[in-house]
Design a protein around this motif. Structure first.
Motif, mmCIF file in Angstrom:
data_model
loop_
_atom_site.group_PDB
_atom_site.id
_atom_site.type_symbol
_atom_site.label_atom_id
_atom_site.label_comp_id
_atom_site.label_asym_id
_atom_site.label_seq_id
_atom_site.Cartn_x
_atom_site.Cartn_y
_atom_site.Cartn_z
ATOM 1 N N LEU A 62 83.765 81.654 1.941
ATOM 2 C CA LEU A 62 83.483 83.084 2.007
ATOM 3 C C LEU A 62 83.686 83.728 0.640
ATOM 4 O O LEU A 62 82.908 84.602 0.238
ATOM 5 C CB LEU A 62 84.385 83.734 3.062
ATOM 6 C CG LEU A 62 84.089 85.188 3.416
ATOM 7 C CD1 LEU A 62 82.650 85.356 3.900
ATOM 8 C CD2 LEU A 62 85.054 85.668 4.481
ATOM 9 N N ARG A 63 84.705 83.276 -0.099
ATOM 10 C CA ARG A 63 84.960 83.847 -1.433
ATOM 11 C C ARG A 63 83.800 83.606 -2.391
ATOM 12 O O ARG A 63 83.420 84.502 -3.137
ATOM 13 C CB ARG A 63 86.247 83.256 -2.036
ATOM 14 C CG ARG A 63 87.498 83.868 -1.493
ATOM 15 C CD ARG A 63 88.751 83.135 -1.956
ATOM 16 N NE ARG A 63 88.808 82.873 -3.360
ATOM 17 C CZ ARG A 63 89.559 83.550 -4.239
ATOM 18 N NH1 ARG A 63 90.318 84.526 -3.822
ATOM 19 N NH2 ARG A 63 89.563 83.223 -5.517
ATOM 20 N N THR A 64 83.236 82.408 -2.390
ATOM 21 C CA THR A 64 82.120 82.152 -3.310
ATOM 22 C C THR A 64 80.892 82.946 -2.888
ATOM 23 O O THR A 64 80.139 83.424 -3.733
ATOM 24 C CB THR A 64 81.797 80.649 -3.403
ATOM 25 O OG1 THR A 64 81.568 80.130 -2.103
ATOM 26 C CG2 THR A 64 82.916 79.889 -4.069
ATOM 27 N N TRP A 65 80.676 83.109 -1.580
ATOM 28 C CA TRP A 65 79.554 83.917 -1.080
ATOM 29 C C TRP A 65 79.747 85.367 -1.518
ATOM 30 O O TRP A 65 78.804 86.012 -1.997
ATOM 31 C CB TRP A 65 79.502 83.784 0.443
ATOM 32 C CG TRP A 65 78.364 84.480 1.111
ATOM 33 C CD1 TRP A 65 77.043 84.148 1.069
ATOM 34 C CD2 TRP A 65 78.457 85.637 1.957
ATOM 35 N NE1 TRP A 65 76.311 85.016 1.833
ATOM 36 C CE2 TRP A 65 77.160 85.941 2.402
ATOM 37 C CE3 TRP A 65 79.521 86.420 2.393
ATOM 38 C CZ2 TRP A 65 76.882 87.011 3.242
ATOM 39 C CZ3 TRP A 65 79.240 87.488 3.237
ATOM 40 C CH2 TRP A 65 77.941 87.769 3.647
ATOM 41 N N LEU A 66 80.972 85.895 -1.379
ATOM 42 C CA LEU A 66 81.261 87.263 -1.811
ATOM 43 C C LEU A 66 81.082 87.422 -3.315
ATOM 44 O O LEU A 66 80.575 88.437 -3.789
ATOM 45 C CB LEU A 66 82.691 87.654 -1.410
ATOM 46 C CG LEU A 66 82.942 87.846 0.080
ATOM 47 C CD1 LEU A 66 84.436 87.961 0.352
ATOM 48 C CD2 LEU A 66 82.199 89.059 0.605
ATOM 49 N N PHE A 67 81.501 86.398 -4.070
ATOM 50 C CA PHE A 67 81.356 86.475 -5.522
ATOM 51 C C PHE A 67 79.883 86.551 -5.907
ATOM 52 O O PHE A 67 79.504 87.311 -6.794
ATOM 53 C CB PHE A 67 82.013 85.273 -6.209
ATOM 54 C CG PHE A 67 82.032 85.402 -7.709
ATOM 55 C CD1 PHE A 67 83.092 86.020 -8.340
ATOM 56 C CD2 PHE A 67 80.980 84.932 -8.480
ATOM 57 C CE1 PHE A 67 83.114 86.165 -9.731
ATOM 58 C CE2 PHE A 67 80.989 85.065 -9.857
ATOM 59 C CZ PHE A 67 82.061 85.686 -10.486
ATOM 60 N N ALA A 68 79.050 85.772 -5.243
ATOM 61 C CA ALA A 68 77.611 85.795 -5.541
ATOM 62 C C ALA A 68 77.031 87.182 -5.274
ATOM 63 O O ALA A 68 76.218 87.687 -6.061
ATOM 64 C CB ALA A 68 76.883 84.737 -4.715
ATOM 65 N N ILE A 69 77.447 87.815 -4.192
ATOM 66 C CA ILE A 69 76.977 89.167 -3.893
ATOM 67 C C ILE A 69 77.487 90.141 -4.951
ATOM 68 O O ILE A 69 76.727 90.970 -5.475
ATOM 69 C CB ILE A 69 77.422 89.599 -2.479
ATOM 70 C CG1 ILE A 69 76.724 88.739 -1.416
ATOM 71 C CG2 ILE A 69 77.131 91.079 -2.239
ATOM 72 C CD1 ILE A 69 77.261 88.910 -0.014
ATOM 73 N N ALA A 70 78.766 90.036 -5.292
ATOM 74 C CA ALA A 70 79.347 90.910 -6.312
ATOM 75 C C ALA A 70 78.645 90.725 -7.654
ATOM 76 O O ALA A 70 78.410 91.699 -8.379
ATOM 77 C CB ALA A 70 80.849 90.639 -6.454
ATOM 78 N N MET A 71 78.301 89.490 -7.981
ATOM 79 C CA MET A 71 77.607 89.218 -9.235
ATOM 80 C C MET A 71 76.261 89.945 -9.265
ATOM 81 O O MET A 71 75.892 90.551 -10.260
ATOM 82 C CB MET A 71 77.406 87.711 -9.415
ATOM 83 C CG MET A 71 76.837 87.349 -10.774
ATOM 84 S SD MET A 71 76.761 85.574 -11.034
ATOM 85 C CE MET A 71 75.421 85.160 -9.936
ATOM 86 N N ARG A 72 75.525 89.904 -8.150
ATOM 87 C CA ARG A 72 74.233 90.596 -8.115
ATOM 88 C C ARG A 72 74.398 92.117 -8.199
ATOM 89 O O ARG A 72 73.618 92.798 -8.859
ATOM 90 C CB ARG A 72 73.462 90.199 -6.861
ATOM 91 C CG ARG A 72 72.945 88.755 -6.932
ATOM 92 C CD ARG A 72 71.902 88.447 -5.915
ATOM 93 N NE ARG A 72 72.045 87.545 -4.828
ATOM 94 C CZ ARG A 72 72.949 86.647 -4.554
ATOM 95 N NH1 ARG A 72 73.958 86.491 -5.332
ATOM 96 N NH2 ARG A 72 72.888 85.885 -3.507
#
Length: 178
Positions: A62-72
């Motif tokens: 979930l953290r890596t998925w959230l990071f990808a969203i935050a990056m965008r």
């Protein structure tokens, strides 16, 4: 009798928000979102999470998925900010606040963000995920849809760029020392 695989339970939005708000906030700041805009960017990130949480399949953490969203979200905000600056021709100096102790926590944080800003966006994302958030290369590759060797290549380039940026920073601060 074969055991049936139980579906992965997706946490609710409130649970995700409460557990990962600080992580998303830190990630957005480290990805270059201005301190005055970070709360709005967190809000934007969790709006995306609210829309897409049911789609989360658990192929990554979930953290890596959230990071990808935050990056965008951070990339979008940087693009918007660059357009605004270009159209309005506003140039503001971005100097960290000075105090008697040059290594206060806030100045250290500001220096880190300046150093991170010197990295290419793709390299910065990998650098932050590995060096500051302790994620693994396979996790990052899955989230960013990259091959693992590409992740390591970007990390190597980011580390080299960061060493150069730190050396430039230290040379500048040495010249200003009394």
């Amino acid at each position: 009798m074969a055991a049936s695989a139980e579906p992965v339970r997706t946490p609710g939005l409130a649970e995700v928000y409460n557990a990962h708000h600080d992580f998303v906030w830190r990630s957005l700041r480290r990805l270059g979102v201005d301190a005055t805009d970070v709360e709005d960017a967190v809000h934007d990130t969790f709006l995306v999470v609210a829309r897409r949480l049911a789609e989360f399949e658990g192929r990554s953490s979930l953290r890596t998925w959230l990071f990808a969203i935050a990056m965008r979200v951070a990339q979008s905000r940087r693009r918007d900010q660059q357009r605004e600056v270009h159209h309005l021709h506003r140039y503001e100096s971005v100097a960290p606040p000075q105090s008697e102790d040059p290594w206060t926590r806030e100045e250290s944080r500001a220096t880190l963000h300046q150093l991170l800003d010197s990295l290419d966006a793709d390299q910065r994302a990998v650098f932050i995920m590995i060096e500051l958030e302790s994620m693994t290369a396979p996790e990052i590759a899955a989230v960013l849809d990259l091959k693992v060797p590409t992740v390591y290549s970007r990390l190597r380039l980011a580390r080299e760029a960061m060493r150069r940026a730190v050396a430039r920073y230290l040379a500048r601060t040495k010249d200003r020392a009394p």
